[in-house]
Design a protein around this motif. Structure first.
Motif, short mmCIF file in Angstrom:
data_model
loop_
_atom_site.label_atom_id
_atom_site.label_comp_id
_atom_site.label_asym_id
_atom_site.label_seq_id
_atom_site.Cartn_x
_atom_site.Cartn_y
_atom_site.Cartn_z
N TRP A 88 34.03 54.66 -1.86
CA TRP A 88 33.24 53.89 -2.84
C TRP A 88 31.93 54.62 -3.13
N LYS A 89 31.27 55.08 -2.08
CA LYS A 89 30.01 55.80 -2.24
C LYS A 89 30.22 57.09 -3.04
N ALA A 90 31.28 57.83 -2.72
CA ALA A 90 31.56 59.08 -3.41
C ALA A 90 31.84 58.85 -4.90
N ILE A 91 32.62 57.81 -5.20
CA ILE A 91 32.91 57.50 -6.60
C ILE A 91 31.62 57.09 -7.31
N ALA A 92 30.79 56.28 -6.65
CA ALA A 92 29.52 55.85 -7.25
C ALA A 92 28.67 57.07 -7.58
#
Length: 103
Positions: A88-92
Motif C-alpha cells: 500500500w505504501k509503495a503504491i501510494a
C-alpha cells in the motif's frame, strides 16, 4: 502537492482529498479499510494502469490471488512479495510521484 505523510494523515478525514485522482481515491479507501468503496473506485477506470494496480492490490488483500494476478498483469507489474501494508505504501508513493511529474 500532496506528500506521503499528508496522505496518511488524510485517512482520518471523511473523504479522500479533493485533489486525488481515481486511483488515489481507490487506494485511499483501501487505506481506510473500506474494500468495497476502494474496489468501486478502481473499477471506474479499468484499463488505466494505476487503477489496475490498485485493483490488483485489492484482490490480493481479499485473498483472490488468481484475480489479483490478472490485474497485476494488466497493470504491467509483477506480483509483489511485500506485505500488504508495505505494498500500500509503495503504491501510494508511486501514485504521488506520478502526480508530481504531471503537475
Amino acid at each position: 502537492m500532496m506528500t506521503f505523510d499528508a496522505l496518511r494523515e488524510s485517512l482520518a478525514d471523511e473523504a479522500p482529498p479533493a485533489s486525488a485522482d481515481t486511483a488515489m481515491q481507490a487506494l485511499w479507501w483501501a487505506g481506510k479499510g473500506d474494500w468495497h468503496r476502494a474496489h468501486a473506485c478502481a473499477q471506474q477506470r479499468e484499463g488505466d494502469p494505476a487503477c489496475d494496480l490498485v485493483h490488483a492490490h485489492l484482490h490480493r488483500q481479499e485473498g483472490d490471488l488468481a484475480n489479483a494476478g490478472y490485474w497485476y498483469r494488466r497493470a504491467g507489474q509483477p506480483v509483489p512479495t511485500l506485505s500488504l501494508q508495505e505494498e500500500w505504501k509503495a503504491i501510494a508513493r508511486q501514485l504521488l510521484a506520478s502526480a508530481q511529474r504531471l503537475a
